[in-house]
Design a protein around this motif. Sequence first.
Motif, PDB file in Angstrom:
ATOM      1  N   TYR A   1       0.907  -1.238  -0.071  1.00  0.00           N
ATOM      2  CA  TYR A   1       0.198  -0.081  -0.018  1.00  0.00           C
ATOM      3  C   TYR A   1       0.986   1.177  -0.063  1.00  0.00           C
ATOM      4  N   GLY A   2       0.654   2.338  -0.873  1.00  0.00           N
ATOM      5  CA  GLY A   2       1.441   3.479  -0.979  1.00  0.00           C
ATOM      6  C   GLY A   2       2.561   3.212  -1.998  1.00  0.00           C
ATOM      7  N   GLY A   3       2.696   2.176  -2.485  1.00  0.00           N
ATOM      8  CA  GLY A   3       3.642   1.837  -3.575  1.00  0.00           C
ATOM      9  C   GLY A   3       3.267   1.188  -4.731  1.00  0.00           C
ATOM     10  N   ILE A   4       1.907   1.046  -4.975  1.00  0.00           N
ATOM     11  CA  ILE A   4       1.221   0.306  -6.046  1.00  0.00           C
ATOM     12  C   ILE A   4       1.613   1.118  -7.319  1.00  0.00           C
ATOM     13  N   THR A   5       2.013   0.290  -8.353  1.00  0.00           N
ATOM     14  CA  THR A   5       2.662   0.814  -9.666  1.00  0.00           C
ATOM     15  C   THR A   5       1.524   0.314 -10.729  1.00  0.00           C
ATOM     16  N   PRO A   6       1.697   1.016 -11.718  1.00  0.00           N
ATOM     17  CA  PRO A   6       0.684   0.722 -12.871  1.00  0.00           C
ATOM     18  C   PRO A   6       1.374  -0.445 -13.663  1.00  0.00           C
ATOM     19  N   ILE A   7       2.652  -0.756 -13.540  1.00  0.00           N
ATOM     20  CA  ILE A   7       3.654  -1.859 -14.035  1.00  0.00           C
ATOM     21  C   ILE A   7       3.166  -3.186 -13.338  1.00  0.00           C
ATOM     22  N   GLY A   8       2.623  -4.375 -13.977  1.00  0.00           N
ATOM     23  CA  GLY A   8       2.468  -5.548 -13.178  1.00  0.00           C
ATOM     24  C   GLY A   8       1.259  -5.606 -12.636  1.00  0.00           C
ATOM     25  N   LEU A   9       0.278  -4.799 -12.930  1.00  0.00           N
ATOM     26  CA  LEU A   9      -1.122  -4.879 -12.525  1.00  0.00           C
ATOM     27  C   LEU A   9      -1.800  -6.261 -13.163  1.00  0.00           C
ATOM     28  N   PRO A  10      -2.921  -6.825 -12.264  1.00  0.00           N
ATOM     29  CA  PRO A  10      -3.694  -7.919 -12.996  1.00  0.00           C
ATOM     30  C   PRO A  10      -4.117  -7.573 -14.257  1.00  0.00           C
ATOM     31  N   ALA A  11      -3.972  -8.548 -15.262  1.00  0.00           N
ATOM     32  CA  ALA A  11      -4.218  -8.353 -16.652  1.00  0.00           C
ATOM     33  C   ALA A  11      -5.652  -7.985 -16.869  1.00  0.00           C
ATOM     34  N   ASP A  12      -6.446  -8.337 -16.132  1.00  0.00           N
ATOM     35  CA  ASP A  12      -8.121  -8.116 -16.241  1.00  0.00           C
ATOM     36  C   ASP A  12      -8.337  -6.712 -15.608  1.00  0.00           C
TER      37      ASP A  12
ATOM     38  N   PRO B   1       7.863  13.895 -20.645  1.00  0.00           N
ATOM     39  CA  PRO B   1       8.903  13.041 -20.901  1.00  0.00           C
ATOM     40  C   PRO B   1       9.195  11.964 -20.253  1.00  0.00           C
ATOM     41  N   HIS B   2       8.988  12.158 -18.895  1.00  0.00           N
ATOM     42  CA  HIS B   2       9.289  11.499 -17.965  1.00  0.00           C
ATOM     43  C   HIS B   2       8.331  11.322 -16.692  1.00  0.00           C
ATOM     44  N   VAL B   3       7.967  10.145 -15.998  1.00  0.00           N
ATOM     45  CA  VAL B   3       6.880  10.302 -15.153  1.00  0.00           C
ATOM     46  C   VAL B   3       7.549   9.556 -14.063  1.00  0.00           C
ATOM     47  N   LEU B   4       7.333   9.861 -12.604  1.00  0.00           N
ATOM     48  CA  LEU B   4       7.618   9.286 -11.526  1.00  0.00           C
ATOM     49  C   LEU B   4       6.377   8.469 -10.954  1.00  0.00           C
ATOM     50  N   ILE B   5       6.571   7.127 -10.942  1.00  0.00           N
ATOM     51  CA  ILE B   5       5.711   6.140 -10.459  1.00  0.00           C
ATOM     52  C   ILE B   5       6.106   5.368  -9.226  1.00  0.00           C
ATOM     53  N   GLY B   6       5.193   4.662  -8.457  1.00  0.00           N
ATOM     54  CA  GLY B   6       5.445   3.655  -7.576  1.00  0.00           C
ATOM     55  C   GLY B   6       6.568   2.517  -8.183  1.00  0.00           C
ATOM     56  N   SER B   7       7.011   1.655  -7.211  1.00  0.00           N
ATOM     57  CA  SER B   7       7.821   0.239  -7.810  1.00  0.00           C
ATOM     58  C   SER B   7       7.166  -0.864  -7.246  1.00  0.00           C
ATOM     59  N   GLY B   8       6.100  -0.620  -6.465  1.00  0.00           N
ATOM     60  CA  GLY B   8       5.550  -1.739  -5.954  1.00  0.00           C
ATOM     61  C   GLY B   8       5.727  -1.917  -4.335  1.00  0.00           C
ATOM     62  N   THR B   9       7.043  -1.039  -4.001  1.00  0.00           N
ATOM     63  CA  THR B   9       7.254  -0.951  -2.496  1.00  0.00           C
ATOM     64  C   THR B   9       6.973   0.472  -2.198  1.00  0.00           C
ATOM     65  N   ARG B  10       6.920   0.860  -0.953  1.00  0.00           N
ATOM     66  CA  ARG B  10       6.863   2.351  -0.400  1.00  0.00           C
ATOM     67  C   ARG B  10       8.235   2.909  -0.400  1.00  0.00           C
ATOM     68  N   ARG B  11       9.182   2.111  -0.552  1.00  0.00           N
ATOM     69  CA  ARG B  11      10.488   2.674  -0.244  1.00  0.00           C
ATOM     70  C   ARG B  11      11.185   3.017  -1.705  1.00  0.00           C
TER      71      ARG B  11
END
Length: 94
Positions: free
Chosen positions: A35-46, A59-69
């Motif tokens: 929670y707090g690190g959910i990223t659009p990369i690797g979401l469930p396919a559906d 040009p660039h976007v800062l997103i979560g990595s799957g972890t809060r850190r």
Amino acid sequence: GTRVDVNGVVRRQLGSRKASFAPMETATGATGMEYGGITPIGLPADWPLLVDAAVVDRPHVLIGSGTRRGKLIVPGKAFLDLPGAVVLEGLGVN
């Protein structure tokens, strides 16, 4: 200063009368991400991935990595290649 137009653009895109965010337990359980690190990369396919057109134009976007850190910096155009990605005008409102 921008937020997602959940009860306008999102609701219409999903074809529903009402839309809301998933509870924390559902989001973390289905994604395996923190929670707090959910990223659009690797979401469930559906899961649809709704992307504001302005994000794709950056040009660039800062997103979560799957972890809060951790964070990822990716090209805005990378969102076009993600599974379930739908680019929408006006998704983000001021």
